[in-house]
Design an enzyme around this catalytic site. Structure first.
Site, PDB file in Angstrom:
ATOM      1  N   ASN A   2       0.875  -1.173   0.000  1.00  0.00           N
ATOM      2  CA  ASN A   2       0.000   0.000   0.000  1.00  0.00           C
ATOM      3  C   ASN A   2       0.916   1.229   0.000  1.00  0.00           C
ATOM      4  O   ASN A   2       1.463   1.608   1.032  1.00  0.00           O
ATOM      5  CB  ASN A   2      -0.863  -0.058   1.272  1.00  0.00           C
ATOM      6  CG  ASN A   2      -1.863   1.077   1.349  1.00  0.00           C
ATOM      7  OD1 ASN A   2      -1.880   1.959   0.492  1.00  0.00           O
ATOM      8  ND2 ASN A   2      -2.674   1.057   2.383  1.00  0.00           N
ATOM      9  N   GLU A  35      -8.339  -5.545   5.025  1.00  0.00           N
ATOM     10  CA  GLU A  35      -8.183  -5.226   3.611  1.00  0.00           C
ATOM     11  C   GLU A  35      -7.034  -6.010   2.983  1.00  0.00           C
ATOM     12  O   GLU A  35      -7.106  -6.418   1.827  1.00  0.00           O
ATOM     13  CB  GLU A  35      -7.952  -3.711   3.446  1.00  0.00           C
ATOM     14  CG  GLU A  35      -9.219  -2.906   3.714  1.00  0.00           C
ATOM     15  CD  GLU A  35      -8.951  -1.473   4.118  1.00  0.00           C
ATOM     16  OE1 GLU A  35      -8.499  -1.260   5.262  1.00  0.00           O
ATOM     17  OE2 GLU A  35      -9.190  -0.566   3.310  1.00  0.00           O
ATOM     18  N   ARG A  92      -2.513  -2.214  -3.520  1.00  0.00           N
ATOM     19  CA  ARG A  92      -3.708  -1.419  -3.287  1.00  0.00           C
ATOM     20  C   ARG A  92      -3.610  -0.144  -4.127  1.00  0.00           C
ATOM     21  O   ARG A  92      -2.592   0.547  -4.100  1.00  0.00           O
ATOM     22  CB  ARG A  92      -3.810  -1.034  -1.817  1.00  0.00           C
ATOM     23  CG  ARG A  92      -5.042  -0.231  -1.554  1.00  0.00           C
ATOM     24  CD  ARG A  92      -5.046   0.358  -0.178  1.00  0.00           C
ATOM     25  NE  ARG A  92      -6.313   1.032   0.052  1.00  0.00           N
ATOM     26  CZ  ARG A  92      -6.465   2.031   0.897  1.00  0.00           C
ATOM     27  NH1 ARG A  92      -5.440   2.468   1.594  1.00  0.00           N
ATOM     28  NH2 ARG A  92      -7.622   2.590   1.053  1.00  0.00           N
ATOM     29  N   ARG A  96     -11.376  15.666   7.534  1.00  0.00           N
ATOM     30  CA  ARG A  96     -12.112  16.050   6.320  1.00  0.00           C
ATOM     31  C   ARG A  96     -13.521  16.491   6.687  1.00  0.00           C
ATOM     32  O   ARG A  96     -14.142  15.919   7.572  1.00  0.00           O
ATOM     33  CB  ARG A  96     -12.210  14.869   5.351  1.00  0.00           C
ATOM     34  CG  ARG A  96     -10.880  14.436   4.812  1.00  0.00           C
ATOM     35  CD  ARG A  96     -11.045  13.279   3.824  1.00  0.00           C
ATOM     36  NE  ARG A  96      -9.874  12.428   3.865  1.00  0.00           N
ATOM     37  CZ  ARG A  96      -9.896  11.111   3.720  1.00  0.00           C
ATOM     38  NH1 ARG A  96     -11.031  10.479   3.510  1.00  0.00           N
ATOM     39  NH2 ARG A  96      -8.778  10.431   3.775  1.00  0.00           N
ATOM     40  N   HIS A 120     -12.794   2.875  -0.022  1.00  0.00           N
ATOM     41  CA  HIS A 120     -12.897   1.808   0.999  1.00  0.00           C
ATOM     42  C   HIS A 120     -13.579   0.547   0.443  1.00  0.00           C
ATOM     43  O   HIS A 120     -14.084  -0.275   1.210  1.00  0.00           O
ATOM     44  CB  HIS A 120     -13.722   2.263   2.228  1.00  0.00           C
ATOM     45  CG  HIS A 120     -13.060   3.326   3.045  1.00  0.00           C
ATOM     46  ND1 HIS A 120     -13.787   4.318   3.672  1.00  0.00           N
ATOM     47  CD2 HIS A 120     -11.771   3.552   3.359  1.00  0.00           C
ATOM     48  CE1 HIS A 120     -12.967   5.120   4.321  1.00  0.00           C
ATOM     49  NE2 HIS A 120     -11.724   4.675   4.144  1.00  0.00           N
TER      50      HIS A 120
END
Ligand code: ADP
Length: 389
Positions: A7, A376, A84, A232, A173
């Site tokens: 990742n 994940e 990823r 965010r 996601h």
């Protein structure tokens, strides 16, 4: 099959080396501050203590060389590499083998996620060139959302603008939401047809999943949309950008930074982007922290109902990621605001800490609520095994 999951970020590279069949994690770690002074590798083997190895990492190529060097200590060959990719854009309905064409797609859609895709594409290319004998697979985080209905993904902007700039909802996601569906379905079988997966971490999104298919999700063109997150702002009136630019004199880059890095729970609480600090502040009477929590509960419950509406109903709710898996208070806060839909948590079950997926609602709750730890990396490794196997 042994899979290395990578990742990559612009200045970091996380890795996990695992066996897909046994789920054993041989080693994992992260290369930090790539291209910046003070770079290091944090490395863990077989659940042992984390070691900090201070090494010069001037670029991603050097970082990957280090990772492969470190992994030589693990007595298992690397059979495949899964990458990823944050943004697959309009190209990836599912994971794909790395070829010149698929690698080109990752670069072509990079303007949608410039901080991630360029670095990811570079790392994929480096791995393919350095280890030609090992298969590489691209696992885009958007692929799960690719098939959502057009009425969910289309933005009501002029068609030529949508078509020229590919402006639409892509979500994020997706790999986590896919894993949550898979796990819930393994455990509950046909008792679950309509699931709302609630990935609540520093980034947070909900996903409506009907019989394994994404029907809608709360993130949009980018991961800025939807819920209030650590830093965010989530959904706000789009005109705010224009207004702050015209009237406030902020540049587009300043607004971009503000909305992505200086907003959300951090801005409302004035204390931290970490939910643990905010819960602590709220407990000692900090009103800004209390408001940050209230807004988080309110928006999560509101968007949960939106996701349920996109499936005309919901039978299962699953909490996952840092906040969803660990904070009983957050889960209760959200559930309380959904009592009108018949959501009822069992306070004792909700308080249990465990790494196992579990039900936390009462038997008479209209919606079964679960905590499902996400994984994940395992989901990525499964895709690698399927494509290379
Ligand atoms: P990401 O992967 O998006 O960086 P995570 O899934 O790791 O995010 O989630 C980070 C969030 O999870 C932080 O807000 C943190 O406060 C919260 N979190 C992590 N562990 C706990 C815990 N034990 N209790 C409450 N919140 C936690």
């Amino acid at each position: 099959m042994n899979v290395l999951v990578i990742n990559a970020g612009s200045s970091s590279l996380k890795y996990q080396f695992l066996n897909v069949d046994t789920r054993e994690v041989y080693a994992k770690g992260n290369c930090e501050r790539i291209g910046i002074d003070g770079s290091f590798v944090g490395h863990e083997e077989n659940g042992g203590p984390k070691q900090k190895l201070e090494v010069a990492l001037p670029d991603h190529r050097t970082a990957i060389k280090h990772v492969f060097e470190i992994l030589k200590a693990v007595d298992a060959p690397i059979d495949g590499i899964g990458h990823r990719v944050v943004q697959g854009g309009w190209y990836f309905p599912e994971s794909a083998l790395v070829t010149d064409e698929t690698l080109g797609w990752v670069r072509e859609v990079a303007p949608l996620a410039p901080l991630h895709n360029y670095a990811e594409a570079d790392v994929i290319e480096i791995c393919r060139d350095m280890f030609a004998q090992i298969g590489n697979v691209i696992v885009p985080d958007t692929a799960f959302h690719y098939h959502m209905p057009e009425h969910a993904w289309r933005y009501a902007l002029p068609r030529d603008v949508v078509d020229t700039y590919h402006v639409r909802k892509y979500g994020a996601h997706g790999t986590s939401h896919r894993f949550i569906w898979r796990t819930v379905h393994e455990l509950r079988g046909d008792k679950t047809h309509r699931l709302v997966s609630c990935h609540l971490g520093s980034g947070a999104s909900l996903c409506a999943i009907e019989d394994g298919k994404c029907m809608d999700t709360t993130m949009g063109l980018t991961p800025l949309d939807g819920l209030i997150m650590g830093t965010r702002c989530g959904t706000i009136d789009p005109s705010t950008v224009v207004y702050l630019n015209r009237v406030g004199g902020y540049s587009i880059d300043q607004i971009d930074t503000m909305m992505n890095k200086e907003s959300g729970l951090l801005a409302v609480s004035g204390r931290s982007s970490d939910s643990r600090d905010i819960e602590e502040g709220a407990h000692v009477g900090d009103e800004h922290c209390q408001m940050a929590l209230e807004m988080f509960y309110y928006r999560t419950a509101q968007l949960f109902a939106e996701m349920a509406s996109s499936m005309q109903g919901v039978d299962t709710m699953a909490f996952t990621a840092g906040i969803g898996e660990n904070s009983a208070e957050m889960r209760q806060g959200v559930a309380d605001r959904l009592a009108w839909m018949g959501v009822h948590l069992d306070a004792q079950k909700n308080a249990v800490r465990s790494d196992e997926p579990r039900v936390i609602s009462t038997p008479d709750s209209a919606i079964t609520c679960m905590v499902v730890p996400t994984n994940e990396e395992y989901m990525i490794a499964l895709d690698v095994a399927e494509l290379l196997g």
